[in-house]
Design an enzyme around this catalytic site. Structure first.
Site, PDB file in Angstrom:
ATOM      1  N   GLY A  28       3.640 -10.381  -1.650  1.00 35.97           N
ATOM      2  CA  GLY A  28       3.998  -8.965  -1.671  1.00 35.97           C
ATOM      3  C   GLY A  28       5.462  -8.714  -1.410  1.00 35.97           C
ATOM      4  O   GLY A  28       5.833  -7.674  -0.858  1.00 35.97           O
ATOM      5  N   ASN A  30       7.801  -7.990  -3.405  1.00 31.48           N
ATOM      6  CA  ASN A  30       8.479  -7.167  -4.413  1.00 31.48           C
ATOM      7  C   ASN A  30       8.791  -5.758  -3.902  1.00 31.48           C
ATOM      8  O   ASN A  30       9.463  -4.985  -4.580  1.00 31.48           O
ATOM      9  CB  ASN A  30       7.618  -7.066  -5.677  1.00 31.48           C
ATOM     10  CG  ASN A  30       6.251  -6.473  -5.400  1.00 31.48           C
ATOM     11  OD1 ASN A  30       5.459  -7.071  -4.684  1.00 31.48           O
ATOM     12  ND2 ASN A  30       5.965  -5.304  -5.960  1.00 31.48           N
ATOM     13  N   THR A  31       8.321  -5.442  -2.698  1.00 30.40           N
ATOM     14  CA  THR A  31       8.541  -4.089  -2.170  1.00 30.40           C
ATOM     15  C   THR A  31       8.430  -4.101  -0.649  1.00 30.40           C
ATOM     16  O   THR A  31       7.966  -5.065  -0.048  1.00 30.40           O
ATOM     17  CB  THR A  31       7.498  -3.101  -2.761  1.00 30.40           C
ATOM     18  OG1 THR A  31       7.843  -1.766  -2.391  1.00 30.40           O
ATOM     19  CG2 THR A  31       6.104  -3.418  -2.276  1.00 30.40           C
ATOM     20  N   GLY A  32       8.882  -3.010  -0.013  1.00 33.35           N
ATOM     21  CA  GLY A  32       8.671  -2.799   1.411  1.00 33.35           C
ATOM     22  C   GLY A  32       9.233  -3.878   2.310  1.00 33.35           C
ATOM     23  O   GLY A  32      10.293  -4.448   2.051  1.00 33.35           O
ATOM     24  N   ILE A  33       8.492  -4.172   3.383  1.00 34.20           N
ATOM     25  CA  ILE A  33       8.991  -5.131   4.361  1.00 34.20           C
ATOM     26  C   ILE A  33       9.026  -6.545   3.792  1.00 34.20           C
ATOM     27  O   ILE A  33       9.826  -7.379   4.232  1.00 34.20           O
ATOM     28  CB  ILE A  33       8.194  -5.086   5.681  1.00 34.20           C
ATOM     29  CG1 ILE A  33       6.746  -5.515   5.483  1.00 34.20           C
ATOM     30  CG2 ILE A  33       8.264  -3.705   6.302  1.00 34.20           C
ATOM     31  CD1 ILE A  33       5.963  -5.602   6.785  1.00 34.20           C
ATOM     32  N   GLY A  34       8.183  -6.832   2.822  1.00 32.92           N
ATOM     33  CA  GLY A  34       8.216  -8.146   2.184  1.00 32.92           C
ATOM     34  C   GLY A  34       9.521  -8.372   1.453  1.00 32.92           C
ATOM     35  O   GLY A  34      10.121  -9.450   1.540  1.00 32.92           O
ATOM     36  N   TYR A 185      -9.919  -1.224   6.918  1.00 34.31           N
ATOM     37  CA  TYR A 185      -8.537  -1.712   7.032  1.00 34.31           C
ATOM     38  C   TYR A 185      -8.309  -2.290   8.429  1.00 34.31           C
ATOM     39  O   TYR A 185      -7.787  -3.402   8.574  1.00 34.31           O
ATOM     40  CB  TYR A 185      -7.550  -0.578   6.762  1.00 34.31           C
ATOM     41  CG  TYR A 185      -6.114  -0.945   7.070  1.00 34.31           C
ATOM     42  CD1 TYR A 185      -5.382  -1.757   6.212  1.00 34.31           C
ATOM     43  CD2 TYR A 185      -5.492  -0.481   8.229  1.00 34.31           C
ATOM     44  CE1 TYR A 185      -4.070  -2.118   6.506  1.00 34.31           C
ATOM     45  CE2 TYR A 185      -4.181  -0.822   8.526  1.00 34.31           C
ATOM     46  CZ  TYR A 185      -3.467  -1.637   7.665  1.00 34.31           C
ATOM     47  OH  TYR A 185      -2.174  -1.976   7.958  1.00 34.31           O
TER      48      TYR A 185
END
Length: 315
Positions: A28, A30-34, A185
């Protein structure tokens, strides 16, 4: 750097340690914290493999990393991985095992906060399937390569939301109930920590460390998935009403990435394993997350659900 020197100050990583010659996989990314984690580790001279569903979005992320770091293009590799598909996980792992000589750091970052009426392609409840089972299978399929690269690290992004799950509902792992999407979740995040607890038991003597962490309340695309496929009025209102609060009160993706980075690079963690971190320091997990008998049971159940036991018997 001396091992008694803190690599972080407050909730920010301050160490300039390099990862020259190290290979890292971030799911993951490709976006955000990753993505922010990937940018930081590339700046530290690591070679980073971005594992994500969309090769197009992965390519966009690679371009951003190259622009921000001025690194050589071969330092960033994009590979397709859909954690909601065991077939995709196995294909990705086979590719990595065949093409990579080492894997020093695996960061299980990707996650979804999705409506529990959704299923993975293998028929599992989406939160449990993506957040736990997909990463469980991936980690195990890459484990031999990680062990050969020791000292190595496995970093699992969990959440403080795990404290909302009082236990694993063993008889309802696949429950379809739109009203319990956040509950599923939270349960999947509890599974993340229990997975790490049992993983360190099985890694004893390998010089591979594993950590679970809470990145903080972060304003990322993850929140959008909480409302996927759910058109109920109250959820739509909740999404709209919380947006300005999230923008002001939540961490940025850069700030949210700090604990992932810390667990990946901090030299003072060389002899630490199995702990839960928040704001770049050891934190307290829930009592449910400390039940080692549940960690062992979850591992055994996960082996069966992912078909890992069958794979081990035929290899």
């Amino acid at each position: 750097m001396p091992t008694n020197t803190r690599s972080a100050s407050g909730s920010w990583v301050r160490s300039d340690i390099k990862l020259t010659g190290k290979t890292v996989i971030i799911t993951g990314a490709n976006t955000g914290i990753g993505l922010e984690t990937a940018i930081d580790l590339v700046k530290r001279e690591a070679r980073v493999i971005i594992a994500c569903r969309s090769l197009e979005r992965g390519g966009d992320a690679k371009n951003r990393i190259l622009e921000e770091t001025n690194c050589d293009e071969e330092k960033v590799v994009v590979k397709q991985l859909d954690l909601s598909s065991f077939e995709s996980v196995r294909k990705f792992a086979a590719d990595v095992n065949a093409s990579e000589e080492r894997l020093d750091i695996l960061i299980n970052n990707a996650g979804i906060m999705g409506s529990s009426v959704k299923k993975t392609s293998d028929g599992f409840e989406i939160n449990v399937g993506v957040n736990h089972l997909g990463h469980f299978l991936l980690t195990n399929l890459l484990l031999d390569l990680i062990k050969r690269s020791a000292p190595a690290r496995i970093v699992v992004v969990s959440s403080e939301a795990h404290k909302q799950a009082k236990r694993i509902q063993w008889d309802k792992l696949n429950t379809e109930n739109s009203s319990s999407s956040f509950g599923k979740y939270a349960e999947s995040k509890l599974m993340n920590i229990l997975f790490v607890k049992e993983l360190v038991v099985r890694l004893e003597g390998t010089n591979v460390s594993a950590y679970a962490l809470h990145p903080g309340a972060v304003q990322t695309d993850l929140w959008n998935h909480m409302f996927d496929g759910d058109v109920s009025c109250w959820r739509s209102c909740l999404r709209c009403c919380t947006y300005p609060i999230r923008r002001v009160a939540f961490k940025t993706a850069v700030h949210g990435a700090q604990t992932s980075i810390y667990c990946a690079i901090a030299t003072e963690l060389a002899n630490v394993s199995g702990k839960y971190f928040s704001d770049c320091k050891i934190a307290s997990e829930s009592s449910a997350a400390k039940k080692l008998e549940d960690a062992k049971r979850l591992w055994e159940v996960s082996e069966e659900l992912t078909g890992l036991t069958l794979t081990q018997q035929t290899t």
